[in-house]
Design a protein around this motif. Structure first.
Motif, mmCIF file in Angstrom:
data_model
loop_
_atom_site.group_PDB
_atom_site.id
_atom_site.type_symbol
_atom_site.label_atom_id
_atom_site.label_comp_id
_atom_site.label_asym_id
_atom_site.label_seq_id
_atom_site.Cartn_x
_atom_site.Cartn_y
_atom_site.Cartn_z
ATOM 1 N N TRP A 1 0.808 -1.221 0.000
ATOM 2 C CA TRP A 1 0.000 0.000 0.000
ATOM 3 C C TRP A 1 0.841 1.271 0.000
ATOM 4 C CZ3 TRP A 1 -5.120 -0.367 -0.878
ATOM 5 C CH2 TRP A 1 -5.694 -1.627 -0.724
ATOM 6 N N SER A 2 2.142 1.146 0.215
ATOM 7 C CA SER A 2 2.997 2.332 0.164
ATOM 8 C C SER A 2 3.222 2.793 -1.272
ATOM 9 C CB SER A 2 4.339 2.052 0.836
ATOM 10 O OG SER A 2 5.059 1.043 0.128
ATOM 11 N N THR A 3 3.058 1.889 -2.228
ATOM 12 C CA THR A 3 3.306 2.225 -3.628
ATOM 13 C C THR A 3 2.146 1.866 -4.552
ATOM 14 O OG1 THR A 3 4.381 0.082 -4.015
ATOM 15 C CG2 THR A 3 5.795 1.922 -3.351
ATOM 16 N N ASP A 4 1.112 1.242 -4.029
ATOM 17 C CA ASP A 4 0.045 0.716 -4.873
ATOM 18 C C ASP A 4 -1.303 1.133 -4.311
ATOM 19 O OD1 ASP A 4 -1.052 -0.617 -6.994
ATOM 20 O OD2 ASP A 4 -0.362 -2.611 -6.407
ATOM 21 N N ASN A 5 -2.340 0.930 -5.088
ATOM 22 C CA ASN A 5 -3.687 1.235 -4.619
ATOM 23 C C ASN A 5 -4.675 0.318 -5.313
ATOM 24 O OD1 ASN A 5 -5.121 2.891 -6.958
ATOM 25 N ND2 ASN A 5 -3.011 3.636 -6.840
ATOM 26 N N ALA A 6 -5.889 0.284 -4.779
ATOM 27 C CA ALA A 6 -6.894 -0.666 -5.240
ATOM 28 C C ALA A 6 -7.275 -0.432 -6.695
ATOM 29 C CB ALA A 6 -8.130 -0.586 -4.345
ATOM 30 N N ARG A 7 -7.499 0.839 -7.062
ATOM 31 C CA ARG A 7 -7.916 1.128 -8.429
ATOM 32 C C ARG A 7 -6.833 0.738 -9.422
ATOM 33 N NH1 ARG A 7 -12.719 1.966 -10.612
ATOM 34 N NH2 ARG A 7 -13.250 3.273 -8.823
ATOM 35 N N ALA A 8 -5.582 0.994 -9.079
ATOM 36 C CA ALA A 8 -4.484 0.636 -9.977
ATOM 37 C C ALA A 8 -4.410 -0.873 -10.165
ATOM 38 C CB ALA A 8 -3.165 1.173 -9.428
ATOM 39 N N TYR A 9 -4.618 -1.621 -9.079
ATOM 40 C CA TYR A 9 -4.592 -3.083 -9.195
ATOM 41 C C TYR A 9 -5.701 -3.566 -10.122
ATOM 42 C CZ TYR A 9 -4.895 -8.003 -7.918
ATOM 43 O OH TYR A 9 -4.935 -9.372 -7.978
ATOM 44 N N ALA A 10 -6.892 -3.042 -9.948
ATOM 45 C CA ALA A 10 -8.005 -3.449 -10.806
ATOM 46 C C ALA A 10 -7.732 -3.095 -12.261
ATOM 47 C CB ALA A 10 -9.299 -2.791 -10.326
ATOM 48 N N ASP A 11 -7.090 -1.953 -12.489
ATOM 49 C CA ASP A 11 -6.780 -1.551 -13.858
ATOM 50 C C ASP A 11 -5.726 -2.468 -14.481
ATOM 51 O OD1 ASP A 11 -8.546 0.532 -13.630
ATOM 52 O OD2 ASP A 11 -7.024 2.002 -13.093
ATOM 53 N N ARG A 12 -4.704 -2.814 -13.699
ATOM 54 C CA ARG A 12 -3.631 -3.660 -14.245
ATOM 55 C C ARG A 12 -4.121 -5.055 -14.596
ATOM 56 N NH1 ARG A 12 -0.804 -1.714 -9.755
ATOM 57 N NH2 ARG A 12 -0.916 -3.756 -8.755
ATOM 58 N N THR A 13 -4.952 -5.586 -13.738
ATOM 59 C CA THR A 13 -5.345 -6.987 -13.888
ATOM 60 C C THR A 13 -6.640 -7.172 -14.661
ATOM 61 O OG1 THR A 13 -6.549 -6.964 -11.783
ATOM 62 C CG2 THR A 13 -4.217 -7.564 -11.714
ATOM 63 N N GLY A 14 -7.464 -6.132 -14.727
ATOM 64 C CA GLY A 14 -8.783 -6.295 -15.321
ATOM 65 C C GLY A 14 -9.725 -7.076 -14.427
ATOM 66 N N ILE A 15 -9.417 -7.127 -13.136
ATOM 67 C CA ILE A 15 -10.191 -7.902 -12.174
ATOM 68 C C ILE A 15 -10.653 -6.984 -11.053
ATOM 69 C CG2 ILE A 15 -10.060 -9.742 -10.427
ATOM 70 C CD1 ILE A 15 -7.894 -11.025 -12.239
ATOM 71 N N THR A 16 -11.895 -7.107 -10.654
ATOM 72 C CA THR A 16 -12.376 -6.437 -9.455
ATOM 73 C C THR A 16 -12.398 -7.460 -8.326
ATOM 74 O OG1 THR A 16 -13.771 -4.940 -10.736
ATOM 75 C CG2 THR A 16 -14.253 -5.153 -8.386
ATOM 76 N N PRO A 17 -11.433 -7.392 -7.404
ATOM 77 C CA PRO A 17 -11.397 -8.383 -6.319
ATOM 78 C C PRO A 17 -12.604 -8.233 -5.402
ATOM 79 C CG PRO A 17 -9.316 -7.185 -6.514
ATOM 80 C CD PRO A 17 -10.324 -6.444 -7.327
ATOM 81 N N SER A 18 -12.952 -9.314 -4.747
ATOM 82 C CA SER A 18 -14.056 -9.247 -3.794
ATOM 83 C C SER A 18 -13.591 -8.703 -2.451
ATOM 84 C CB SER A 18 -14.692 -10.626 -3.611
ATOM 85 O OG SER A 18 -13.704 -11.592 -3.355
ATOM 86 N N PHE A 19 -12.282 -8.638 -2.236
ATOM 87 C CA PHE A 19 -11.753 -8.026 -1.016
ATOM 88 C C PHE A 19 -10.323 -7.571 -1.274
ATOM 89 C CE2 PHE A 19 -10.558 -12.473 -0.697
ATOM 90 C CZ PHE A 19 -9.237 -12.421 -0.263
ATOM 91 N N PHE A 20 -9.862 -6.648 -0.429
ATOM 92 C CA PHE A 20 -8.461 -6.238 -0.399
ATOM 93 C C PHE A 20 -7.947 -6.445 1.019
ATOM 94 C CE2 PHE A 20 -9.822 -3.959 -4.152
ATOM 95 C CZ PHE A 20 -8.709 -4.036 -4.992
ATOM 96 N N SER A 21 -6.672 -6.788 1.124
ATOM 97 C CA SER A 21 -6.071 -7.081 2.425
ATOM 98 C C SER A 21 -4.972 -6.068 2.722
ATOM 99 C CB SER A 21 -5.497 -8.500 2.423
ATOM 100 O OG SER A 21 -4.923 -8.809 3.668
ATOM 101 N N ARG A 22 -4.832 -5.745 4.014
ATOM 102 C CA ARG A 22 -3.810 -4.757 4.393
ATOM 103 C C ARG A 22 -3.329 -5.015 5.817
ATOM 104 N NH1 ARG A 22 -4.024 1.651 3.041
ATOM 105 N NH2 ARG A 22 -1.981 2.222 3.902
ATOM 106 N N PRO A 23 -2.013 -5.015 6.058
ATOM 107 C CA PRO A 23 -1.509 -5.088 7.429
ATOM 108 C C PRO A 23 -1.603 -3.737 8.114
ATOM 109 C CG PRO A 23 0.321 -5.043 5.869
ATOM 110 C CD PRO A 23 -0.933 -5.069 5.047
ATOM 111 N N VAL A 24 -1.941 -3.766 9.417
ATOM 112 C CA VAL A 24 -2.120 -2.531 10.184
ATOM 113 C C VAL A 24 -1.474 -2.718 11.553
ATOM 114 C CG1 VAL A 24 -3.790 -0.967 11.231
ATOM 115 C CG2 VAL A 24 -4.280 -1.979 9.007
#
Length: 868
Positions: A70-93
Motif C-alpha cells: 500500500w505504500s506504492t500501490d492502490n486498489a484502483r491501480a490493481y483493478a486496472d492492471r489486472t482487469g479484475i475487481t477483487p471481492s476483497f483487499f487485504s492490508r496489514p495494520v
C-alpha cells in the motif's frame, strides 16, 4: 454605461420587459431540476443505521483478493492492471492503533468501497502481547464500527497471524496470544456486527521452527512448556502445531492458514530423516529450492497436513479439523515465490500458473467446500530463503502473470468476484457535497423559517421606503459611478458566508449564514453577482479595446482561473501526503443524505480524489490525466470553481448578443436550457461541479446576472421611478403575502378554499429543497436581490459604516477569498482538540479566519499570482 443609449421611455419599457421576463419566467418555469429527497437532513449528521454490507456474503463459494504494497500501490491501480475487481483487499495494520493506523484503515475502506470490495486487515502487534489492553481493543472496535458505517463495508480481522512461528515478536506465546485474541474478539463482536475474527496460524511443516529462516533471536520453542502437547518433556515435531494457540470457538469466526509456495522442500537427507514415512508422505529435510514449480498436489497435501512433515509429526487436516468440523470458513494466505536473480529459475508465469491451478482446482473445492477466501501477497521484498534476494510474490506487476490470474479465475466455476457491496459512484460522491439548510425540526418548521425570512425582508423593504423620506442622507450616493459598492459589499458578505459555511464549525455567524436568507445559498448569489460584475465590466472593455481584444482578455482570465483551479486541486492532494496533515476534511466528504443515493446514504464517506494516485504512474494512464484536467477530482469546498471557469468563457458571446439587443433571445435560450436539463438531466461535462452545479441548470442564474449587469444603469433608473417603486413593492409584497397566507392557513388550520389540501406540506420538497435549483429557490433569489438592492440603497451609510470596512474589500477580491479559503478550511480541520459543536470556539475561529483573510486582501498578499 456607454452601451445604453435609449431614452427614458425606452429604458423603462425594456426594464419592465426584463423584470417581467425574469420574475414571470421564474414563477412559471416550474419544473424541478431533480427529484427532491424524502426528508431534509442537517448539514452535519450522524446515523444509527446499520451498514448494508455483511461478511456473510462469503458464506459459500470461493473468493480472491490481493494484499497490496500500500505504500506504492492502490486498489484502483490493481483493478486496472489486472482487469479484475477483487471481492476483497487485504492490508496489514499496526496494533494498538495510532492515528496513522486509523488512517490506513480508512484508506483501505475508502479504496475498497469505490470498487465494491470488502476489507481484510492483519493486525500486527507493535508491543508485547501482555501489554495489549482492553482499551486498545475498544479503540479498534470503535474505529471499525465508525468506518464500517461510513463506508458501508465489512472487515475480516486477522489478529497476529502465524503465531505458531518464530519469526514474529508475537510468536510461540500461546497463553498471552489467546488472552490478547479473545480481548480483541470480545470488543469487536460487541460493537462491530460487520466484522469477522480470523484465526490464522502458519502451515506447520518444520514446526517448531527452531531453525527456521528468519527466526527471531531468543524465540525458541523449548522455553514454552505449554507447547509440549505429546507429554515427552520436549518441544519437538511431534507436538500439535495449532491447538495450543486456538482461542476458542466463541472467539473465532473464520480460520486461516499461511501456505506460501517458497519453493520445493528437499526430501531424503539421511541426516534429517528418511525419504518417506510409513504412511507414504514425503518428509522435510530442512532445505528449500526456490523458484521451481510446485510439486503436483502440493496444496492438497498441505491442506491434508501431509506435505513436508517430519517423522512423528501429527498429520492434521487443518481445513477439516478447524473449519469443517467447527462450522467455520477458511481463508488461505498465499503466494508463489519467483527469484529474478536465480539464473536457474523456472519462468515466473509457469510457477504462478501452477500454484493458481492448485489453489483453484474445482475437485479440491468440492472436497473442501469450507475454502472461502484466497488472499494473495502482492509484494517484492528480500527473503532469507532466497539468500536475501529481492523476490517477486505478486501476480499483477507483470502482464503475463496478470493474464494467468484472469484466465484462472475465468475458468473457475463459482468464483466470487467484486463488486460484492454497493459500489460508490463518483457522481454520488460529488452530489453529496451539496449542503442542505435545516434550522431544525420538520419540513413545516423549515417552511416556517423561510416564510419568516421573506416577511422580515419585505418589512425592511417597506422600512427602506420610509427611510428615503425621513433620512435621505443615508441613501447610496454613487449611483452614476461605474463601480457599484453595494454589489461589492453584498459579494463580501456572501463570500464570507461561504467561508464560514465551508469551515463547518458552530457559531453565531454559522447560524446566520445558513439561515438568514432562507433557502438560497452563497452559491446562487456568488454565481449571480459574478455574472452581474462581468456584465458590467466586459462591455466597458469592448468599448475601450474592441470586441476581439476584450474576448481575448476574458479568455486569458478564464485560463488563469482554470490553471489556478488545477493548482489548488494538486496542492491539496500533495498536502494530504504530509504525515502530520489530515486533509480528509477536503479530500473526502461525509454524505448528508443529499446526493443521488438519498437519505439512506447519510454517514457514508466518499473519496473526492478518484484515480489521483495513478497520476504518479509512468506514464500516467489517460483517464487519470483526463480526470485531473476536467477537474473531476478536488476538494469539495472548491468544486464551483469549475463552473465559474466555464461560465466565464461564455461572457463574450453573451455580451455580443446583448449589444445587438437580443436580450430576449438570450433569456429564452437560457430558460430553454434550464427546462431541458430539468427534464433530461444532461451531463454536459465529466467534471466534479457538474453533479453539484449542473451547467445547463446553473447557467440560468449567471445569464440573468450578465443581463442585469449589462443593463444595470437602465434598470436602476427605471426602478427609481414611481412606477419602478410600485413594481418592486408589488412583486416583493405579493411574494411575501402568498407565503404568509399559506403559512397562516397551515398554522391556524383555516382551510382556505383556493389552497389545495396538503399543498403547504409539499411545497418545500417540490420547490425549495436546497440540493437542486428548483423554481422556489429561483423565486427566492429574485426576491432577495430586489430586497437587497432596496435595503442597501436606502440604508447605505449606516450599513457601510458598520460593515463596509470588512465586506467591501472582501467583495472586490471575492475570487481571491474563495481560492485561499480552501487552505483555511484545511488548517481549521487540523486544529487539535477542536469541538465543532462549540459556539464559542466557532465564534473565535470564524472571526480569526475572516480577519486574517481581510488582512491578506488589504496587503494584496500574492495578488500577482492568485486571481482576484
Amino acid at each position: 454605461m456607454t452601451a445604453i443609449t435609449a431614452g427614458p421611455r425606452q429604458r423603462w419599457t425594456a426594464t419592465l420587459l426584463l423584470m417581467v421576463t425574469l420574475v414571470a419566467g421564474i414563477l412559471t418555469g416550474a419544473l424541478p431540476a431533480q427529484a427532491a429527497p424524502g426528508s431534509v437532513p442537517a448539514t452535519t449528521t450522524t446515523t444509527d443505521q446499520q451498514p448494508v454490507e455483511d461478511p456473510g456474503v462469503f458464506a459459500e463459494g470461493l473468493s480472491f483478493g490481493p494484499e497490496l504494497d500500500w505504500s506504492t500501490d492502490n486498489a484502483r491501480a490493481y483493478a486496472d492492471r489486472t482487469g479484475i475487481t477483487p471481492s476483497f483487499f487485504s492490508r496489514p495494520v499496526a496494533y494498538p492503533l495510532d492515528d496513522e493506523a486509523e488512517r490506513s484503515l480508512e484508506d483501505l475502506a475508502r479504496q475498497g468501497s469505490s470498487l465494491g470490495s470488502l476489507a481484510v486487515i492483519t493486525l500486527e502487534p507493535t508491543v508485547s502481547l501482555d501489554q495489549l489492553t482492553e482499551d486498545d481493543a475498544r479503540r479498534l472496535a470503535g474505529t471499525l464500527h465508525r468506518i464500517s458505517e461510513e463506508f458501508r463495508t465489512a472487515f475480516f480481522v486477522r489478529f497476529a497471524p502465524e503465531m505458531n512461528g518464530t519469526w514474529f515478536r508475537w510468536g510461540q506465546q500461546p497463553e498471552d496470544y489467546i488472552d490478547a485474541f479473545r480481548t480483541v474478539a470480545v470488543a469487536v463482536h460487541a460493537e462491530v456486527p460487520t466484522a469477522e475474527m480470523v484465526w490464522s496460524p502458519s502451515y506447520a511443516a518444520g514446526y517448531p521452527f527452531t531453525e527456521a529462516y528468519g527466526a527471531l533471536e531468543g524465540r525458541t520453542a523449548g522455553a514454552v512448556t505449554t507447547l509440549d502437547t505429546n507429554g515427552n518433556s520436549l518441544i519437538d515435531a511431534g507436538d500439535d502445531p495449532y491447538q495450543p494457540y486456538y482461542p476458542g470457538d466463541d472467539a473465532v469466526d473464520w480460520v486461516g492458514l499461511s501456505m506460501y509456495h517458497f519453493g520445493s522442500y528437499e526430501f531424503g537427507n539421511s541426516e534429517q530423516g528418511t525419504t518417506t514415512a510409513e504412511d507414504g508422505t514425503r518428509e522435510y529435510s530442512g532445505a528449500i529450492t526456490t523458484s521451481v514449480l510446485p510439486e503436483p498436489d502440493k496444496f492438497a497435501d498441505q491442506l491434508a497436513g501431509t506435505y513436508g512433515m517430519a517423522p512423528g509429526a501429527p498429520r492434521i487436516d487443518f481445513a477439516r479439523t478447524y473449519a469443517a468440523e467447527k462450522g467455520k470458513r477458511f481463508l488461505v494466505q498465499t503466494a508463489a515465490l519467483f527469484d529474478p536473480e536465480d539464473a536457474d529459475s523456472a519462468p515466473e508465469s509457469d510457477i504462478k500458473r501452477a500454484w493458481l491451478d492448485q489453489l483453484f482446482d474445482p475437485a479440491l473445492a468440492a472436497q473442501y467446500p469450507e475454502l472461502g477466501m484466497v488472499a494473495w501477497l502482492e509484494a517484492s521484498r528480500p527473503e532469507p530463503e532466497a539468500d536475501g534476494h529481492v523476490v517477486d510474490w505478486g501476480l499483477s506487476a507483470d502482464s503475463a502473470t496478470a493474464a494467468v490470474l484472469r484466465g484462472t479465475l475465468d475458468r473457475t466455476p463459482g468464483i466470487i468476484r467484486g463488486p460484492v457491496t454497493d459500489v460508490v459512484e463518483q457522481e454520488d460522491a460529488n452530489e453529496s457535497t451539496n449542503q442542505v439548510w435545516q434550522p431544525g425540526g420538520t419540513v413545516s418548521a423549515v417552511m416556517g423559517w423561510l416564510v419568516l425570512c421573506v416577511v422580515g425582508l419585505f418589512a425592511l423593504v417597506l422600512l427602506a421606503g420610509v427611510a428615503k423620506r425621513v433620512v435621505p442622507q443615508w441613501r447610496y450616493p454613487h449611483e452614476r459611478e461605474p463601480r457599484d459598492a453595494r454589489i461589492d459589499l453584498l459579494r463580501g458578505w456572501i463570500i464570507t458566508s461561504v467561508v464560514v459555511t465551508h469551515i463547518e464549525v458552530a457559531g453565531p455567524w454559522s447560524f446566520i449564514s445558513r439561515n438568514l436568507i432562507g433557502t438560497i445559498t452563497g452559491a446562487e448569489l456568488f454565481v449571480l453577482l459574478s455574472g452581474v460584475v462581468l456584465g458590467m465590466v466586459h462591455p466597458i472593455a469592448v468599448e475601450r479595446r474592441g470586441a476581439l481584444a476584450a474576448a481575448k482578455a476574458t479568455s486569458r482570465r478564464a485560463l488563469k482561473l482554470y490553471l489556478t483551479a488545477l493548482a489548488v486541486v494538486i496542492t491539496v492532494y500533495l498536502l494530504s501526503l504530509v504525515p502530520f496533515i489530515d486533509a480528509s476534511v477536503l479530500t473526502t466528504f461525509t454524505d448528508r443524505g443529499t446526493g443521488g443515493a438519498g437519505t439512506e446514504a447519510a454517514g457514508r464517506v466518499y473519496d473526492l480524489y478518484p484515480n489521483v494516485q495513478r497520476l504518479f504512474d509512468y506514464p500516467p494512464p489517460g483517464y487519470a490525466v483526463r480526470d485531473l484536467l476536467l477537474l473531476s477530482m478536488g476538494p469539495w469546498a472548491f468544486n464551483i470553481m469549475g463552473l465559474y471557469v466555464v461560465l466565464t468563457l461564455t461572457v463574450p458571446l453573451l455580451v455580443l448578443m446583448l449589444r445587438k439587443k437580443l436580450w430576449w433571445l438570450l433569456l429564452a435560450i437560457s430558460w430553454a436550457l434550464y427546462l431541458l436539463d430539468a427534464i433530461f438531466s444532461l451531463r454536459v461535462l465529466n467534471s466534479q461541479f457538474q453533479d453539484v452545479f449542473p451547467l445547463l441548470t446553473w447557467q440560468v442564474i449567471f445569464v440573468h446576472g450578465v443581463v442585469l449587469g449589462f443593463h444595470r444603469r437602465a434598470i436602476i433608473d427605471a426602478l427609481s421611478t414611481r412606477k419602478g417603486k410600485i413594481l418592486v413593492a408589488a412583486l416583493t409584497g405579493s411574494y411575501a403575502l402568498v407565503l404568509g397566507t399559506l403559512w397562516l392557513n397551515h398554522a391556524l388550520g383555516v382551510g382556505l378554499p383556493f389552497v389545495p389540501p396538503g399543498f403547504y406540506e409539499t411545497l418545500y420538497e417540490s420547490a425549495y429543497v436546497r440540493v437542486s435549483l428548483q423554481p422556489g429557490r429561483l423565486v427566492n433569489l429574485a426576491f432577495f436581490i430586489l430586497a437587497a438592492h432596496v435595503i442597501l440603497t436606502s440604508f447605505w451609510r449606516p450599513i457601510s459604516r458598520l460593515t463596509g470596512w470588512l465586506y467591501v474589500p472582501l467583495g472586490r477580491a471575492s475570487l481571491y477569498v474563495f481560492i485561499v479559503h480552501v487552505y483555511f478550511v484545511l488548517m481549521v480541520g487540523n486544529l487539535p482538540g477542536l469541538d465543532r459543536s462549540s459556539f464559542w470556539q466557532g465564534f473565535v475561529i470564524h472571526a480569526v479566519v475572516t480577519l486574517v483573510i481581510w488582512v491578506m486582501v488589504r496587503k494584496k498578499f500574492l495578488f500577482s499570482v492568485i486571481p482576484n
